[in-house]
Design a protein around this motif. Structure first.
Motif, short mmCIF file in Angstrom:
data_model
loop_
_atom_site.label_atom_id
_atom_site.label_comp_id
_atom_site.label_asym_id
_atom_site.label_seq_id
_atom_site.Cartn_x
_atom_site.Cartn_y
_atom_site.Cartn_z
N VAL A 289 30.25 70.48 -22.42
CA VAL A 289 30.59 70.87 -23.65
C VAL A 289 32.40 70.95 -23.48
O VAL A 289 32.72 71.63 -22.58
N MET A 290 32.92 70.58 -24.53
CA MET A 290 34.54 70.67 -24.58
C MET A 290 34.99 70.67 -26.03
O MET A 290 34.25 70.19 -26.98
N ASN A 291 36.37 70.93 -25.86
CA ASN A 291 36.92 71.03 -27.35
C ASN A 291 37.32 69.47 -27.97
O ASN A 291 37.44 68.52 -26.97
N ARG A 292 37.03 69.31 -29.07
CA ARG A 292 36.70 68.01 -29.63
C ARG A 292 38.01 67.38 -29.74
O ARG A 292 38.25 66.15 -29.11
N ALA A 293 39.18 67.91 -29.89
CA ALA A 293 40.59 67.42 -29.77
C ALA A 293 41.03 66.91 -28.47
O ALA A 293 41.64 65.93 -28.32
N ARG A 294 40.59 67.87 -27.60
CA ARG A 294 40.96 67.26 -26.08
C ARG A 294 40.29 66.12 -25.74
O ARG A 294 40.63 65.41 -24.97
N TYR A 295 38.73 66.01 -26.15
CA TYR A 295 38.16 64.77 -25.82
C TYR A 295 38.65 63.58 -26.59
O TYR A 295 39.00 62.67 -25.89
N LYS A 296 39.32 63.54 -27.64
CA LYS A 296 39.78 62.59 -28.56
C LYS A 296 41.11 62.07 -27.78
O LYS A 296 41.15 60.84 -27.64
N LYS A 297 41.90 63.03 -27.25
CA LYS A 297 42.96 62.77 -26.67
C LYS A 297 42.78 62.02 -25.35
O LYS A 297 43.30 60.96 -24.82
N PHE A 298 41.76 62.34 -24.56
CA PHE A 298 41.14 62.08 -23.33
C PHE A 298 40.92 60.42 -23.67
O PHE A 298 41.27 59.45 -22.90
N LEU A 299 39.99 60.21 -24.61
CA LEU A 299 39.71 58.73 -24.89
C LEU A 299 40.93 58.01 -25.32
O LEU A 299 40.96 56.91 -24.95
N ALA A 300 41.76 58.40 -26.13
CA ALA A 300 43.03 57.70 -26.36
C ALA A 300 43.75 57.21 -25.21
O ALA A 300 44.65 56.23 -25.10
N ASN A 301 43.89 58.31 -24.21
CA ASN A 301 44.61 57.91 -23.04
C ASN A 301 44.00 56.61 -22.20
O ASN A 301 44.61 56.20 -21.70
N ILE A 302 42.57 56.75 -22.12
CA ILE A 302 41.79 55.79 -21.57
C ILE A 302 42.18 54.28 -22.34
O ILE A 302 42.42 53.42 -21.62
N ARG A 303 42.12 54.41 -23.46
CA ARG A 303 42.19 53.13 -24.32
C ARG A 303 43.77 52.51 -23.85
O ARG A 303 43.96 51.44 -24.03
N ALA A 304 44.66 53.54 -23.95
CA ALA A 304 46.09 53.27 -23.74
C ALA A 304 46.29 52.62 -22.24
O ALA A 304 46.98 51.73 -22.05
N PHE A 305 45.68 53.21 -21.22
CA PHE A 305 45.75 52.84 -20.15
C PHE A 305 45.08 51.28 -20.05
O PHE A 305 45.77 50.44 -19.29
N LYS A 306 43.97 51.02 -20.57
CA LYS A 306 43.29 49.73 -20.62
C LYS A 306 44.38 48.70 -21.02
O LYS A 306 44.22 47.54 -20.34
N LYS A 307 44.97 48.84 -22.30
CA LYS A 307 45.97 48.05 -22.81
C LYS A 307 46.89 47.88 -21.83
O LYS A 307 47.25 46.54 -21.84
N THR A 308 47.47 48.66 -21.14
CA THR A 308 48.64 48.42 -20.25
C THR A 308 48.42 47.93 -18.97
O THR A 308 49.16 47.28 -18.55
N HIS A 309 46.96 47.97 -18.71
CA HIS A 309 46.44 47.22 -17.23
C HIS A 309 45.60 46.34 -17.51
O HIS A 309 44.64 46.06 -16.68
#
Length: 137
Positions: free
Chosen positions: A116-136
């Protein structure tokens, strides 16, 4: 998460075993029965059904571990019933004990662990993963 979840009544999830729930491997349908992957999917749904009313506003949960044993086959067209009960609550982790039935036959058992986690924190985590994948990529 509301700590009353530790005393939650079991949840029940029902579904009819449909043709799309058959085992599917390399373009071949091997068996006309309810597949293990479909049972695990239903177990996750049962577990989330149990947890959902105890999430606070702004919270979400993600599955982090599933363990399942498929004990017996179930024919397509039959009603599958999954029962989820609380096994343990150690915030932020909730573990549900699961049983799958087809009629009177127990066809599966397992556990599902959710974080269980904060929804906003989870969305930020997912956005960081997407950004990482785009740059790598």
């Amino acid at each position: 998460m509301k700590l009353e979840i530790a005393r939650a009544q079991p949840a029940v999830y029902r579904e009819r075993a449909a043709a799309w729930m058959r085992p599917y491997m390399k373009g071949k349908v091997d068996h006309p029965v309810y597949s293990t992957w479909a049972m695990v999917r239903a177990m996750e749904n049962a577990s989330r059904t149990l947890l959902q009313p105890y999430l606070e506003p702004g919270e979400d949960a993600v599955g982090i571990e599933v363990s399942a044993r498929h004990l017996a086959p179930a024919s397509l067209g039959k009603m599958i019933i999954i029962r989820a009960a609380i096994e343990s609550v150690k915030p932020p982790v909730v573990i549900c004990r699961l049983e799958a039935f087809c009629g009177k036959s127990k066809i599966g058992v397992g556990t599902h662990k959710q974080f269980v986690m904060n929804r906003a924190r989870y969305k930020k985590f997912l956005a960081n993963i997407r950004a990482f994948k785009k740059t790598h990529a």
